[in-house]
Design an enzyme around this catalytic site. Sequence first.
Site, PDB file in Angstrom:
ATOM      1  N   LYS A 117       9.291  -0.898  14.209  1.00 22.67           N
ATOM      2  CA  LYS A 117       9.923  -0.675  12.904  1.00 22.67           C
ATOM      3  C   LYS A 117      11.017   0.385  13.018  1.00 22.67           C
ATOM      4  O   LYS A 117      12.108   0.247  12.474  1.00 22.67           O
ATOM      5  CB  LYS A 117       8.892  -0.181  11.886  1.00 22.67           C
ATOM      6  CG  LYS A 117       7.779  -1.152  11.555  1.00 22.67           C
ATOM      7  CD  LYS A 117       6.854  -0.509  10.520  1.00 22.67           C
ATOM      8  CE  LYS A 117       5.571  -1.287  10.331  1.00 22.67           C
ATOM      9  NZ  LYS A 117       4.621  -0.625   9.442  1.00 22.67           N
ATOM     10  N   LYS A 169       0.843  -1.196   0.000  1.00 17.85           N
ATOM     11  CA  LYS A 169       0.000   0.000   0.000  1.00 17.85           C
ATOM     12  C   LYS A 169       0.880   1.248   0.000  1.00 17.85           C
ATOM     13  O   LYS A 169       0.682   2.155  -0.789  1.00 17.85           O
ATOM     14  CB  LYS A 169      -0.919  -0.038   1.220  1.00 17.85           C
ATOM     15  CG  LYS A 169      -1.874   1.119   1.300  1.00 17.85           C
ATOM     16  CD  LYS A 169      -2.840   0.963   2.454  1.00 17.85           C
ATOM     17  CE  LYS A 169      -3.626   2.247   2.643  1.00 17.85           C
ATOM     18  NZ  LYS A 169      -4.592   2.178   3.729  1.00 17.85           N
ATOM     19  N   GLU A 198      -4.757  -7.178  14.717  1.00 21.39           N
ATOM     20  CA  GLU A 198      -4.286  -5.834  14.371  1.00 21.39           C
ATOM     21  C   GLU A 198      -5.463  -4.850  14.473  1.00 21.39           C
ATOM     22  O   GLU A 198      -5.271  -3.668  14.721  1.00 21.39           O
ATOM     23  CB  GLU A 198      -3.671  -5.819  12.967  1.00 21.39           C
ATOM     24  CG  GLU A 198      -2.767  -4.628  12.721  1.00 21.39           C
ATOM     25  CD  GLU A 198      -1.965  -4.699  11.428  1.00 21.39           C
ATOM     26  OE1 GLU A 198      -2.496  -4.323  10.375  1.00 21.39           O
ATOM     27  OE2 GLU A 198      -0.791  -5.114  11.469  1.00 21.39           O
ATOM     28  N   HIS A 215      -4.214 -33.732  16.864  1.00 23.85           N
ATOM     29  CA  HIS A 215      -3.072 -34.539  17.311  1.00 23.85           C
ATOM     30  C   HIS A 215      -1.957 -33.651  17.842  1.00 23.85           C
ATOM     31  O   HIS A 215      -0.806 -34.078  17.904  1.00 23.85           O
ATOM     32  CB  HIS A 215      -2.593 -35.422  16.156  1.00 23.85           C
ATOM     33  CG  HIS A 215      -3.655 -36.385  15.727  1.00 23.85           C
ATOM     34  ND1 HIS A 215      -3.798 -37.630  16.295  1.00 23.85           N
ATOM     35  CD2 HIS A 215      -4.674 -36.253  14.840  1.00 23.85           C
ATOM     36  CE1 HIS A 215      -4.844 -38.235  15.743  1.00 23.85           C
ATOM     37  NE2 HIS A 215      -5.399 -37.417  14.864  1.00 23.85           N
ATOM     38  N   GLU A 241      10.565  -4.554   4.651  1.00 22.53           N
ATOM     39  CA  GLU A 241      10.689  -5.953   4.224  1.00 22.53           C
ATOM     40  C   GLU A 241      10.377  -6.088   2.733  1.00 22.53           C
ATOM     41  O   GLU A 241      11.119  -6.721   1.967  1.00 22.53           O
ATOM     42  CB  GLU A 241       9.709  -6.851   5.009  1.00 22.53           C
ATOM     43  CG  GLU A 241       9.997  -7.004   6.481  1.00 22.53           C
ATOM     44  CD  GLU A 241       9.296  -5.958   7.335  1.00 22.53           C
ATOM     45  OE1 GLU A 241       9.028  -4.836   6.846  1.00 22.53           O
ATOM     46  OE2 GLU A 241       9.026  -6.251   8.512  1.00 22.53           O
ATOM     47  N   GLY A 264      -4.875  -2.078   5.076  1.00 21.81           N
ATOM     48  CA  GLY A 264      -4.057  -3.194   4.596  1.00 21.81           C
ATOM     49  C   GLY A 264      -4.711  -4.546   4.839  1.00 21.81           C
ATOM     50  O   GLY A 264      -4.778  -5.399   3.952  1.00 21.81           O
TER      51      GLY A 264
HETATM   52  O1  F6P Z   1       3.004  -3.283   9.841  1.00 20.97           O
HETATM   53  C1  F6P Z   1       1.650  -3.262   9.704  1.00 20.97           C
HETATM   54  C2  F6P Z   1       1.191  -2.931   8.313  1.00 20.97           C
HETATM   55  O2  F6P Z   1       1.063  -1.563   8.165  1.00 20.97           O
HETATM   56  C3  F6P Z   1      -0.100  -3.654   8.005  1.00 20.97           C
HETATM   57  O3  F6P Z   1      -1.199  -3.010   8.482  1.00 20.97           O
HETATM   58  C4  F6P Z   1      -0.032  -3.778   6.520  1.00 20.97           C
HETATM   59  O4  F6P Z   1      -0.923  -4.748   6.078  1.00 20.97           O
HETATM   60  C5  F6P Z   1       1.408  -4.137   6.332  1.00 20.97           C
HETATM   61  O5  F6P Z   1       2.088  -3.381   7.312  1.00 20.97           O
HETATM   62  C6  F6P Z   1       1.972  -3.888   4.962  1.00 20.97           C
HETATM   63  O6  F6P Z   1       1.953  -2.544   4.578  1.00 20.97           O
HETATM   64  P1  F6P Z   1       2.162  -2.102   3.092  1.00 20.97           P
HETATM   65  O7  F6P Z   1       1.091  -2.713   2.259  1.00 20.97           O
HETATM   66  O8  F6P Z   1       2.102  -0.611   3.086  1.00 20.97           O
HETATM   67  O9  F6P Z   1       3.520  -2.596   2.640  1.00 20.97           O
END
Ligand code: F6P
Length: 544
Positions: free
Chosen positions: A511, A214, A360, A391, A220, A274
């Site tokens: 973060k 988004k 969340e 199990h 990451e 998200g």
């Molecule tokens: O770290 C939480 C978050 O903001 C989530 O709410 C979201 O789904 C995810 O990170 C990924 O964010 P983006 O789509 O902006 O990479």
Amino acid sequence: MTESIHPPVIDPTTVPAWENLMALAAELEGTTIRDLIDADPARASAQTHTAARVHLDLSRQRITPAILDQLLALADQTGVLALRDAMLAGQNINTTEGRAVLHTALRLPASVSLIVDGVDAVREVHDVLDRMGAFAGDVRSGRWQGATGERIAHVINIGIGGSDLGPAMARIALAAFATPDIDFHFVSNVDPTDISLALAACNPASTLVIVASKTFTTLETMTNAHAAREWIVSALGEAAVARHFAAVSTNTEKVIEFGIDPTLMFGFWDWVGGRYSMESSIGLSTMIAIGREGYDQLLAGFHAMDVHFATADPASNLPLLMGLVAVWNRDFLGVGTTAVLPYSQYLSRFPAYLQQLTMESNGKSVRRDGSAVGYPTGAIFWGEPGTNGQHSFYQLLHQGTTTVACDIVVIARSEDPLTDQQDMLVANALAQAAVLARGRTAEEVAADGTPLELVPHKVMPGNRPVSVIMVDRLDPYTLGALVALYEHSVMVQGAVWGIDSFDQWGVELGKKVALGILAALTGPAAGGFDPSTDASIALYRRLR
Ligand code: F6P
């Protein structure tokens, strides 16, 4: 700006229904779920509600008609339906981020319109859907080719959280409806192993990488996206990026900066959270897998549950009842954890998906106005598919000292041919529902001829609240309906608690701190944090 209406924040403990529910909870002491089931043969049919091919059976919950009445009164007195209507109308109910919450607009049919910030959101949604449909169709048919003329055989979706869990869950859930010509990989973790394994399984010449973010700034995702970019460029050259990368984002500037052709950027809007985005353009990989028609079915299932939530009588409104029962379990029965137990291998990632959606959203301890809540909010959510879980951790569910509420999800018809096995699977699901809710008394155990000293070990306390959620078949439509059911249930819980179910401030600090620590792990200045962190950094530097 969207009209900024902040629905009043009410402390739910101050409304009359809360007090009534406290009294009803006290009255219920000593009455078990077994008692309730045995007292009323019509209970199962009275407590089963159906919408959008989803059957929700609440008869194994520890509730009575009087409790349900008061839960509906609680919803009324805390303004749940008013907040629902404000959400559906596009008002700014995500007050801490100043945003509308309009994932429901993503699944509105093209024939309607919904004006947000002076623009018809439905029109925009369908424009993007049409562009996605054309691209997905080209990829599926082989009309879209890589830089060397090969057709796409691998899709790698790089995203995290809501930009990963929905598409990854849907890919498995809808595998029976997916094209066999393309394999899909989902890379989310910044752990180098995740992207390395995906790249090792793909051939650059026939790979499409979808960067799903988004914000297009998530550490990451951008780190993995750059690794994938280098992999493509080193195999096929810089010009190949245009044929091998697509982006799903709200951030055009950053997408262009990354080098992705804007014609291959599929947008969405800041009114889509998200974790509420799997049917936005974040679902591009899903659409490539199941085609536009399948995707339209997914949207139709979502929409059918939305319409039900918006219009059905409260007394038979599935998401409303499910959310209110969750509040009952959490605040009046003291049940702090819910296991979601899908009896379907196709739903193996459904619990992981729901973890983000539920925790969340409702893992909050202040209300929308910043005042502290004085009552428990969002339950811990987790799970594994049955029968595997049986199990493993079901021992604790049955005889542990913590009461866990259980959502047992049953699919009546398998997509796979071994019907005997399917019957066996469903028999296990229903057996677990019965045993969790009803248990087995010492008398019943002894009557089996169990040696006296073993009787206490074989007693099953039961009284575990269970919902059985059944659909005829797991297909795009019912998957959409199931997800929407949980989405709206989460909204209902948050509305009762007066919290903002659509922000996620709690994930930000970690973060930021990580960026500082990253410099200390490899740079010249290793210390400067708290003594524990400094010690861990020093140990890592010695070991790396
Ligand atoms: O770290 C939480 C978050 O903001 C989530 O709410 C979201 O789904 C995810 O990170 C990924 O964010 P983006 O789509 O902006 O990479």
